[in-house]
Design a protein around this motif. Structure first.
Motif, mmCIF file in Angstrom:
data_model
loop_
_atom_site.group_PDB
_atom_site.id
_atom_site.type_symbol
_atom_site.label_atom_id
_atom_site.label_comp_id
_atom_site.label_asym_id
_atom_site.label_seq_id
_atom_site.Cartn_x
_atom_site.Cartn_y
_atom_site.Cartn_z
ATOM 1 N N ALA A 67 0.877 -1.323 0.104
ATOM 2 C CA ALA A 67 0.070 -0.191 -0.001
ATOM 3 C C ALA A 67 0.686 1.431 -0.078
ATOM 4 O O ALA A 67 0.290 2.423 -0.238
ATOM 5 N N LEU A 68 2.417 0.939 0.335
ATOM 6 C CA LEU A 68 2.982 2.304 0.355
ATOM 7 C C LEU A 68 3.374 2.857 -1.137
ATOM 8 O O LEU A 68 4.063 3.940 -1.170
ATOM 9 N N TRP A 69 3.341 2.142 -1.946
ATOM 10 C CA TRP A 69 3.704 2.469 -3.417
ATOM 11 C C TRP A 69 3.213 3.726 -4.131
ATOM 12 O O TRP A 69 3.720 4.474 -4.802
ATOM 13 N N GLY A 70 1.701 4.042 -3.722
ATOM 14 C CA GLY A 70 1.337 5.376 -4.072
ATOM 15 C C GLY A 70 2.039 6.299 -3.570
ATOM 16 O O GLY A 70 2.332 7.285 -3.954
ATOM 17 N N GLY A 71 2.345 6.315 -2.171
ATOM 18 C CA GLY A 71 3.246 7.290 -1.451
ATOM 19 C C GLY A 71 4.699 7.222 -2.135
ATOM 20 O O GLY A 71 5.316 8.467 -2.343
ATOM 21 N N ALA A 72 5.265 6.169 -2.458
ATOM 22 C CA ALA A 72 6.706 6.381 -3.155
ATOM 23 C C ALA A 72 6.444 6.898 -4.546
ATOM 24 O O ALA A 72 7.454 7.634 -4.756
ATOM 25 N N LYS A 73 5.333 6.689 -5.358
ATOM 26 C CA LYS A 73 5.522 7.515 -6.577
ATOM 27 C C LYS A 73 5.242 9.094 -6.267
ATOM 28 O O LYS A 73 6.003 9.834 -7.098
ATOM 29 N N GLU A 74 4.402 9.491 -5.155
ATOM 30 C CA GLU A 74 4.408 10.826 -5.074
ATOM 31 C C GLU A 74 5.878 11.482 -4.722
ATOM 32 O O GLU A 74 6.045 12.608 -5.008
ATOM 33 N N VAL A 75 6.585 10.680 -3.784
ATOM 34 C CA VAL A 75 7.987 11.099 -3.435
ATOM 35 C C VAL A 75 8.734 11.283 -4.722
ATOM 36 O O VAL A 75 9.567 12.052 -4.822
ATOM 37 N N LEU A 76 8.438 10.301 -5.674
ATOM 38 C CA LEU A 76 9.263 10.673 -7.115
ATOM 39 C C LEU A 76 8.773 11.906 -7.832
ATOM 40 O O LEU A 76 9.714 12.710 -8.028
ATOM 41 N N ARG A 77 7.634 12.306 -7.482
ATOM 42 C CA ARG A 77 7.189 13.493 -8.157
ATOM 43 C C ARG A 77 7.936 14.785 -7.177
ATOM 44 O O ARG A 77 8.353 15.641 -7.781
#
Length: 444
Positions: free
Chosen positions: A227-237
């Motif tokens: 479930a943390l990968w959505g947050g990981a993608k936002e940190v890429l942004r």
């Protein structure tokens, strides 16, 4: 001149309905394209409105922004004003899954089915933004598509982001985020120093609060790692956001500022009005560092959802009296007002800017607003004595002060937009064009 960046080239006046219109094109180091500089110098005008686009832009998006925002001006200015228009084009990046009101047809955006994976347009944009880092970006894309339920994979993703952003691990560990001291006023965000799983969870929760995809359903304190990968993608942004924060200051101070100083020397009497959206607000504000003391050619500065500290112009920081903001006192180099338009509907600046700038878990909790790290486009100018706070209706009825910092609540018009940024890009309104005209004393 270094690589211009994503979708940026030289093409004067294309797609912009007002005139005379030219563009100033800068690379990431602030070097200006000489042809565009000379074209701007030839504009026959009494007043030059100079608009720098923000971070979520490619070349075509920037051109549409300039066209839409400039469109009302010819009918707003007085007969003695002969306007010229300039678009400041600098290397930024367009995330195709982030909608811009009135600009993006539904079919032009990334399909919802991509989830945390990178859509092809964003993947190409990242490759142009970080040239020569194909191996790292391929691994980033692979991890976002697979979303392995693995602490090691999430930690690896965090390390890849630090590498892409050029953050030294030792510097990150000792950094104080959101610095507004020396240099260009950029500290290393704590999101690169703290535990990757904690950071990704914080951003996943912020996405959920903003109405965006947080990853898998059921994100809780004990939720699955997947479930943390959505947050990981936002940190890429946010990693690109961090890089562009530095770049915007460089382009303003070392690029736009000197170009305007040279132009003023060649064209005495020319009145220059600066406008910036998002990090473009940082570009035009940092250009003031190159304006000589006592110069009077910058007649107004208008910030539209500015993505930098609300303490930038403060002589002393409320939480550190020994220091001032990165632009302390520079409003005095504007022969007119510095106007900060802000909106409570801007989720990017309300949630993600302070979270990315300072990953602190204080007693207020994750979403408690820590005013040390607030953005000027969220709540206006702070800690500047005598700076009035007005709403948009007041300004349209009675005008603006003749000098100094002033905050304008533009939430009555800046209110539309989807997750994750909310109304951050909802700035093409005649009412805001009228603010610029009022600030520059150009009205009928």
């Amino acid at each position: 001149m270094a690589d211009i960046g994503v979708g940026v080239g030289i093409g004067v006046g294309v797609g912009v309905g007002v005139g005379p219109y030219e563009e100033l094109t800068f690379d990431a180091e602030g070097d200006v394209d000489g042809g565009t500089r000379e074209a701007v110098a030839r504009i026959d005008a009494t007043d030059l409105v100079v608009f720098a686009h923000g971070w979520n832009s490619d070349r075509s998006t920037a051109t549409r922004l300039f066209d839409r925002f400039f469109a009302p001006f010819p009918e707003l200015v007085g007969p003695a004003v002969r306007l010229g228009y300039v678009g400041v084009v600098w290397p930024s990046i367009r995330f195709s899954d982030e909608p811009i009101p009135d600009f993006d047809a539904r079919g032009a955006l990334a399909e919802p089915g991509y989830g945390t994976a990178l859509d092809p347009a964003t993947r190409r944009a990242l490759g142009a933004f970080w040239p020569g880092r194909e191996a790292e970006l391929e691994r980033v894309a692979e991890l976002l598509e697979e979303r392995p339920e693995s602490e090691a994979a999430l930690i690896e993703f965090g390390a890849l982001l630090r590498e892409l952003a050029g953050v030294d691990v030792a510097d990150a560990a000792g950094a104080v985020a959101g610095g507004s001291g020396s240099g260009l006023g950029v500290g290393v965000p704590a999101m690169f120093a703290e535990d990757a799983l904690t950071v990704f969870r914080d951003f996943a929760e912020a996405l959920a609060a903003a109405g965006g995809p947080a990853g898998d359903p059921g994100l809780t304190a004990g939720g699955a790692l997947r479930a943390l990968w959505g947050g990981a993608k936002e940190v890429l942004r946010q990693a690109t956001y961090y890089e562009m924060k530095k770049r915007a200051g460089v382009v303003g101070e070392r690029g736009l500022g000197p170009v305007l100083t040279e132009l003023a020397g060649r064209r005495p009497g020319l009145r220059i009005h600066l406008i910036g959206h998002s990090f473009g607000g940082r570009v035009v504000s940092f250009a003031l560092r190159a304006v000589p003391d006592g110069a009077r050619y910058v007649k107004s500065l208008t910030l539209l959802q500015g993505a930098f500290s609300h303490y930038a112009f403060a002589d002393r920081l409320p939480h550190d009296k020994a220091r001032g903001g990165a632009l302390r006192g520079l409003q005095r180099r504007v022969d007119g007002p510095v106007v900060a338009c802000h909106s409570p509907y801007d989720t990017s600046l309300k949630l993600f800017y302070p979270l990315a700038s300072r990953m602190a878990r204080d007693s207020a909790g994750l979403f408690g607003f820590d005013e040390r790290w607030g953005a000027i486009g969220h709540d206006g100018v702070q800690a500047v004595a005598g700076a009035p706070r007005l709403n948009l209706a007041d300004v349209l009825r009675a005008g603006l002060p003749g000098s100094g910092c002033v905050s304008v609540d533009a939430g009555s018009v800046v209110r539309r937009g989807g997750a994750p940024s909310g109304a951050h890009s909802d700035v093409c309104h005649e009412e805001l064009a009228r603010v610029v005209v009022a600030a520059g004393r150009m009205g009928r």
